[in-house]
Design an enzyme around this catalytic site. Structure first.
Site, PDB file in Angstrom:
ATOM      1  N   PRO A   1       2.904 -32.391  20.385  1.00  0.00           N
ATOM      2  CA  PRO A   1       2.054 -33.718  20.750  1.00  0.00           C
ATOM      3  C   PRO A   1       3.018 -34.617  19.566  1.00  0.00           C
ATOM      4  O   PRO A   1       2.981 -34.561  17.963  1.00  0.00           O
ATOM      5  CB  PRO A   1       1.195 -33.655  20.806  1.00  0.00           C
ATOM      6  CG  PRO A   1       0.098 -32.736  19.225  1.00  0.00           C
ATOM      7  CD  PRO A   1       1.138 -31.690  19.967  1.00  0.00           C
ATOM      8  N   CYS A   2       2.850 -35.563  19.343  1.00  0.00           N
ATOM      9  CA  CYS A   2       3.600 -36.927  17.927  1.00  0.00           C
ATOM     10  C   CYS A   2       4.792 -36.941  18.416  1.00  0.00           C
ATOM     11  O   CYS A   2       5.551 -36.190  17.827  1.00  0.00           O
ATOM     12  CB  CYS A   2       2.244 -36.111  16.724  1.00  0.00           C
ATOM     13  SG  CYS A   2       0.802 -36.570  17.135  1.00  0.00           S
ATOM     14  N   THR A   3       4.943 -37.918  17.366  1.00  0.00           N
ATOM     15  CA  THR A   3       6.076 -38.422  16.670  1.00  0.00           C
ATOM     16  C   THR A   3       5.996 -39.723  15.786  1.00  0.00           C
ATOM     17  O   THR A   3       4.870 -40.516  15.846  1.00  0.00           O
ATOM     18  CB  THR A   3       7.258 -39.356  17.802  1.00  0.00           C
ATOM     19  OG1 THR A   3       7.655 -38.657  18.626  1.00  0.00           O
ATOM     20  CG2 THR A   3       8.628 -39.661  16.965  1.00  0.00           C
TER      21      THR A   3
END
Length: 485
Positions: free
Chosen positions: A2-4
């Protein structure tokens, strides 16, 4: 994974703020309800217990009050993710990143062994809770987390951002116990998908003046012992950590590099041919040469940050909602604004207002393609119930679930709902930002201003939910009218 993340230095931002922003995304097939809370200062001697790694750590000193975005369901621990402490130090943790076999063989990850009863190291579940209440500056936050990593290790590769009014630092874990950190240039921005990102590191500075670089105490010797530096030729003390410590897998070209490409394409549209037909070229979505940081073509705003962290490749053949390209290209790459966005936290430290109201924590819940970003003062002892009282029960009575419902309904009727969503995003963010400006000018109470923002969020979000429910309902397949025949 996940995640940016995007990081914006103070000379690259529209108002001189340091800006740290990150989407927290749930793993594939999961959706994680989130809350926005204000934590009391932890007492010295408190014992922290990690759920996932079964690690116990006694907190060494009195801490500070801080804000956080913990899970509503605590079965896997707190996962506090992002916030400010009362010294206006911000922390965002973590961006899951990648490594390679050589690094993990030289310094294995520290995983919980249930059979032996051996605890694991620290991870995303723990880092904000263990570090943010104690950090006196962005640099101090790096050093505190680095000391914990060297002592306890970690069971996963992570990138972590720290900010204060003057600096932003980005830390990346390397194997189980090692780490590097680099100061974000004031005139630049950083784009971080889920892969190790730093592409230039100065070891002499890290072991000398430490002006722009920090690292674990034995990094140089450990690299030499394990033959990790892949530099060819004479570059002095500089090397490329992405080559040395990072991954080089085919999956990066589908999952990670396209996200950095999309963000840099928007912020530096004239830097090169971003629409090259060869995806592996320097400006293509599968390029391994996209820089860790760039100077933007113009100053970056909060709206820009929200836009790039909501991207699903609009205007390209890769947009899953678009009509360009083919069925094979649409949806080829992992979007930034994805269905399983849990929350977006934008940590803004404004240099032109008194310190007690300088920290704004902008918050959005749910899929960024359909939500709105709203500012809340972080220098408070309580947060609005509309943002805090997220339960595991689905209800439209809080901001998290209302946004989840909007996203699921609008996705099913995208073309019809998009105008409603775009009007909502502009109107709500503009109105809430104007309320912050008025509160600043009038010296208003921060808790009261946050409460008023929450009321406005509820009013406008319920209005949007009504509209997208109508559009989705009209497209149900069992609809019938006598005039149809």
């Amino acid at each position: 994974m996940p995640c940016t993340t995007i990081l914006v230095g103070k000379k690259a931002s529209y108002d001189g703020s340091t800006i740290v922003a990150r989407n927290e995304d749930s793993s594939n097939g999961e959706f994680c309800p989130k809350r926005f809370v204000a934590r009391e200062a932890p007492a010295a001697g408190t014992v922290y217990r990690s759920v996932l790694s079964h690690l116990e750590i006694e907190l060494p000193e009195p801490g500070m009050r801080y804000t956080a975005l913990p899970n509503a369901d605590l079965k896997e621990g707190l996962w506090e993710e992002a916030g400010f402490n009362e010294r206006n130090v911000g922390m965002s943790a973590t961006e899951t990143i990648t490594s390679n076999e050589r690094v993990l063989a030289a310094d294995p990850l520290v995983r919980y062994d249930a059979e032996a009863g051996t605890p694991g190291g620290i991870g995303e579940e723990d880092m904000v809770t263990l570090v943010l209440p104690y950090a006196t500056s962005a640099r101090d936050g790096v050093m505190r987390l680095g000391a914990l990593l060297e002592r306890y290790g970690t069971y996963e590769m992570n990138g972590v951002a720290f900010s204060d009014a003057d600096e932003i630092w980005w830390l990346e874990t390397v194997g189980g116990h090692h780490w590097i950190a680099r100061r974000v240039p004031d005139d630049s921005y950083v784009t971080m998908p889920n892969q190790l990102g730093i592409d230039d590191f100065d070891l002499d500075d890290a072991f000398g003046a430490q002006e722009e670089s920090l690292c674990s105490a034995d990094l140089r010797e450990w690299m030499a012992t394990n033959h990790l530096d892949l530099t060819i030729g004479m570059r002095g003390a500089h090397f490329n950590p992405r080559d040395t410590f990072g991954s080089h897998s085919d999956s990066d070209h589908v999952y990670n590099t396209p996200r950095a490409w999309a963000m840099q394409r928007f912020l530096n549209p004239h830097a090169g041919n971003w629409n090259t037909a060869a995806p592996a070229e320097d400006f293509g979505p599968e390029s391994d040469c996209l820089p860790w940081c760039r100077e933007p073509e113009r100053k970056i705003t909060i709206e820009d940050v929200k836009y790039v962290l909501s991207l699903h490749y609009q205007g390209t053949p890769y947009d899953p909602y678009g009509s360009a390209g083919t069925e094979a290209t649409r949806g080829r790459y992992r979007p930034i604004g994805i269905n399983r966005n849990s929350q977006l936290a934008v940590l803004q430290l404004r240099p032109y207002v008194p310190a007690e109201r300088a920290a704004l924590q902008w918050v959005a819940y749910g899929s960024n393609a359909f939500n709105a970003l709203v500012p809340l003062y972080a220098g408070v002892t309580e947060t609005p119930a509309y943002f805090e009282d997220t339960t595991t029960r689905v209800t439209s009575e809080n901001f998290y679930w209302a946004n989840r419902l909007v996203g699921a309904l609008a996705d099913a009727a995208y073309g019809a709902c998009l105008p409603h969503v775009e009007r909502y995003q502009e109107a709500l963010t503009a109105r809430c930002a104007a309320m912050v400006r008025a509160c600043d000018e009038q010296g208003g109470d921060l808790v009261a201003c946050n409460a008023a923002i929450a009321n406005e969020c509820r009013r406008q979000t319920e209005g949007l939910l009504d509209k997208v429910l109508y559009e989705a309902s009209m497209r149900m397949r069992n609809g019938f009218s006598r005039s149809d025949n």
